[in-house]
Design a protein around this motif. Structure first.
Motif, PDB file in Angstrom:
ATOM      1  N   ARG A 114       4.075   5.997  -4.977  1.00  0.00           N
ATOM      2  CA  ARG A 114       4.267   5.810  -6.664  1.00  0.00           C
ATOM      3  C   ARG A 114       2.756   6.482  -7.613  1.00  0.00           C
ATOM      4  NH1 ARG A 114       5.288  -0.407  -8.458  1.00  0.00           N
ATOM      5  NH2 ARG A 114       7.733  -0.518  -7.631  1.00  0.00           N
ATOM      6  N   LEU A 115       2.375   6.674  -6.948  1.00  0.00           N
ATOM      7  CA  LEU A 115       1.152   7.207  -7.197  1.00  0.00           C
ATOM      8  C   LEU A 115       1.455   9.477  -7.220  1.00  0.00           C
ATOM      9  CD1 LEU A 115      -1.474   8.180  -9.228  1.00  0.00           C
ATOM     10  CD2 LEU A 115      -2.518   8.177  -6.914  1.00  0.00           C
ATOM     11  N   ALA A 116       2.369   9.517  -5.685  1.00  0.00           N
ATOM     12  CA  ALA A 116       2.637  11.029  -5.908  1.00  0.00           C
ATOM     13  C   ALA A 116       3.584  11.441  -6.333  1.00  0.00           C
ATOM     14  CB  ALA A 116       3.226  10.649  -4.238  1.00  0.00           C
ATOM     15  N   THR A 117       4.462  10.032  -7.190  1.00  0.00           N
ATOM     16  CA  THR A 117       5.311  10.048  -7.960  1.00  0.00           C
ATOM     17  C   THR A 117       4.993  10.851  -9.447  1.00  0.00           C
ATOM     18  OG1 THR A 117       7.173   9.222  -6.506  1.00  0.00           O
ATOM     19  CG2 THR A 117       7.822   9.921  -8.421  1.00  0.00           C
ATOM     20  N   LYS A 118       4.222   9.650  -9.721  1.00  0.00           N
ATOM     21  CA  LYS A 118       4.304  10.074 -11.271  1.00  0.00           C
ATOM     22  C   LYS A 118       2.838  11.595 -11.164  1.00  0.00           C
ATOM     23  CE  LYS A 118       1.378   6.542 -12.655  1.00  0.00           C
ATOM     24  NZ  LYS A 118       0.987   5.409 -13.082  1.00  0.00           N
TER      25      LYS A 118
ATOM     26  N   PHE B 181       0.985  -0.936   0.532  1.00  0.00           N
ATOM     27  CA  PHE B 181      -0.210   0.154  -0.019  1.00  0.00           C
ATOM     28  C   PHE B 181       0.939   1.425  -0.134  1.00  0.00           C
ATOM     29  CE2 PHE B 181      -2.298   3.271   2.368  1.00  0.00           C
ATOM     30  CZ  PHE B 181      -3.245   3.568   1.698  1.00  0.00           C
ATOM     31  N   ASP B 182       1.520   1.926   1.302  1.00  0.00           N
ATOM     32  CA  ASP B 182       2.320   2.737   0.864  1.00  0.00           C
ATOM     33  C   ASP B 182       3.189   2.680  -0.407  1.00  0.00           C
ATOM     34  OD1 ASP B 182       2.109   2.437   3.593  1.00  0.00           O
ATOM     35  OD2 ASP B 182       3.826   2.527   4.485  1.00  0.00           O
TER      36      ASP B 182
ATOM     37  N   ILE C 227       9.357   7.627 -14.889  1.00  0.00           N
ATOM     38  CA  ILE C 227       9.773   8.756 -13.568  1.00  0.00           C
ATOM     39  C   ILE C 227      10.225   8.041 -12.825  1.00  0.00           C
ATOM     40  CG2 ILE C 227       7.925   9.119 -12.528  1.00  0.00           C
ATOM     41  CD1 ILE C 227       5.176   7.891 -13.283  1.00  0.00           C
ATOM     42  N   GLU C 228      11.013   7.139 -12.793  1.00  0.00           N
ATOM     43  CA  GLU C 228      11.856   6.641 -11.521  1.00  0.00           C
ATOM     44  C   GLU C 228      12.734   6.878 -12.004  1.00  0.00           C
ATOM     45  OE1 GLU C 228      11.029   2.718 -10.573  1.00  0.00           O
ATOM     46  OE2 GLU C 228       9.439   2.742  -9.255  1.00  0.00           O
TER      47      GLU C 228
END
Length: 400
Positions: free
Chosen positions: A243-247, A237-238, A379-380
């Motif tokens: 990942r969504l925040a980074t995207k 979950f974390d 993204i990464e």
């Protein structure tokens, strides 16, 4: 010992699958046959455990009968150990569909107008090699083949999980989940077994070491595995939230590939893009010639296994011919696996043929998952490049 359930394919330390506690009911209203727990070590099949018939019967001579059976079963284990490589292992890898077929005979031999399954021929090979016990106990062949398959899967898993061994157990889990996603729901017990098997100890986990020799004693209690499954769910979950925040922070429409971009590609562009997808995922990729490729568009390899890929960028459904081409290419080039990838969908007959021939199908829905992973890596990498730039700028200003 660790087991794999033949029904749900999940692993556990229990002699009865804890995931399949509620047995399904057949159309006749009768309970479905219990799923078989396949042990990594064949000596943990129930047949190889002493079954008492009661104190008095044992005392009155049944022990001799049991001793004779035990001698027979010990001979089976010894010969399996001797013939596991190359016979069992090579048979499993070259003939994936090794189930019992209607033409199989209880006693293998030539018969009038006979057609013989691969499994039936294999049994005769083993008998001629001195594995005569299979004439008396033919049902054990299927179980020994299942164990061979489980061992093969564990070998591949061990190679993959070795790259994630970190300082703490939570670091190991986080590294594995970040790469493999929710596979921990099926393989968490296998990960714990790997750690125990390689003497990698963590204070949070207390193993019952006697389980390696005591049938029915789990290496870890089921409640412990469930507790760590909950930990994995929180870690997953974390990871998804971050990942969504980074995207959202680094999203660049010009860098991303959508399914609409894929649909607009021609066949050659689709092949080149798939090569990029698999390279990004850590595979070694080799393209084929544009013509005369015998049904192969790409070859990808990882951990010593080579897979041939047939690429189909279609607007309609993909049928049997694509699967047949993949089967032919796998045989022609001597590959371990075959895959058909499309931006569309597969017909029902193509799916049935692929299931029978162990060809992996990647349709539109599965391809979207590959795209998501590909875009996430973009993204990464963008974020890493940005951090490197910021660090270089900082060093320039500070004179570092």
């Amino acid at each position: 010992m660790i087991y794999q359930c033949t029904s749900c394919r999940r692993k556990s330390f229990e002699t009865k699958c804890p995931w399949c506690t509620n047995a399904p009911v057949q159309a006749s209203g009768q309970p479905a046959p219990a799923a078989l727990q396949v042990p990594l070590d064949p000596s943990f099949y129930p047949e190889f455990q002493y079954q008492t018939k009661g104190f008095l019967k044992d005392l009155l001579g049944k022990k001799k009968e049991q001793a004779q059976l035990n001698d027979l079963l010990r001979a089976v284990l010894r010969k399996y150990s001797e013939l596991k490589k190359p016979y069992f292992a090579n048979f499993f890898h070259t003939v994936r569909n090794v189930g019992v077929e209607p033409s199989d005979a209880e006693t293998p031999s030539a018969r009038e107008n006979g057609t013989y399954s691969n499994r039936e021929l294999f049994r005769e090979v083993l008998i001629r090699k001195g594995f005569t016990e299979l004439e008396e106990l033919p049902h054990l062949l299927d179980k020994l083949l299942l164990t061979t398959g489980f061992n093969s899967a564990y070998l591949g898993f061990s190679t993959e999980i070795s790259r994630h061994i970190k300082g703490s157990l939570r670091e190991i889990l986080r590294s594995r989940i970040a790469e493999a996603g929710v596979s921990y729901r099926d393989d968490l017990s296998l990960l714990f077994y790997f750690l125990w098997d390689n003497n990698i100890r963590h204070p949070e986990i207390q193993y019952a070491d006697q389980a390696s020799s005591a049938f029915g004693t789990p290496l870890l209690p089921w409640q412990t595995v469930k507790t760590w499954l909950d930990v994995c769910e929180q870690i997953n979950f974390d990871i998804l939230v971050k990942r969504l925040a980074t995207k959202l922070e680094f999203f660049d429409p010009n860098q991303f590939v959508t399914m609409y971009h894929v649909d607009a590609m021609n066949g050659y562009e689709f092949e080149k893009f798939l090569a990029q997808i698999f390279q990004t995922a850590g595979y070694d990729v080799e393209a084929t010639k544009l013509s005369g490729d015998q049904g192969a568009d790409l070859f990808v390899s990882k951990f010593g296994k080579k897979m041939v890929i047939q690429a189909k960028n279609y607007s309609g459904n993909v049928g049997n011919s694509a699967v047949q081409e993949a089967i032919s290419a796998k045989s022609f080039y001597g590959c371990d696996d075959a895959m058909v990838v499309t931006n569309s969908y597969f017909t029902r007959s193509a799916t049935e043929l692929a299931n029978a021939a162990s060809v992996r199908l990647i349709g539109r829905r599965e391809l979207q998952a590959y795209l998501d992973d590909h875009n996430q890596r973009i993204i990464e990498q963008f974020r890493l490049d940005g951090n490197d730039t910021e660090e270089s700028t900082s060093q320039a200003f500070t004179g570092a």
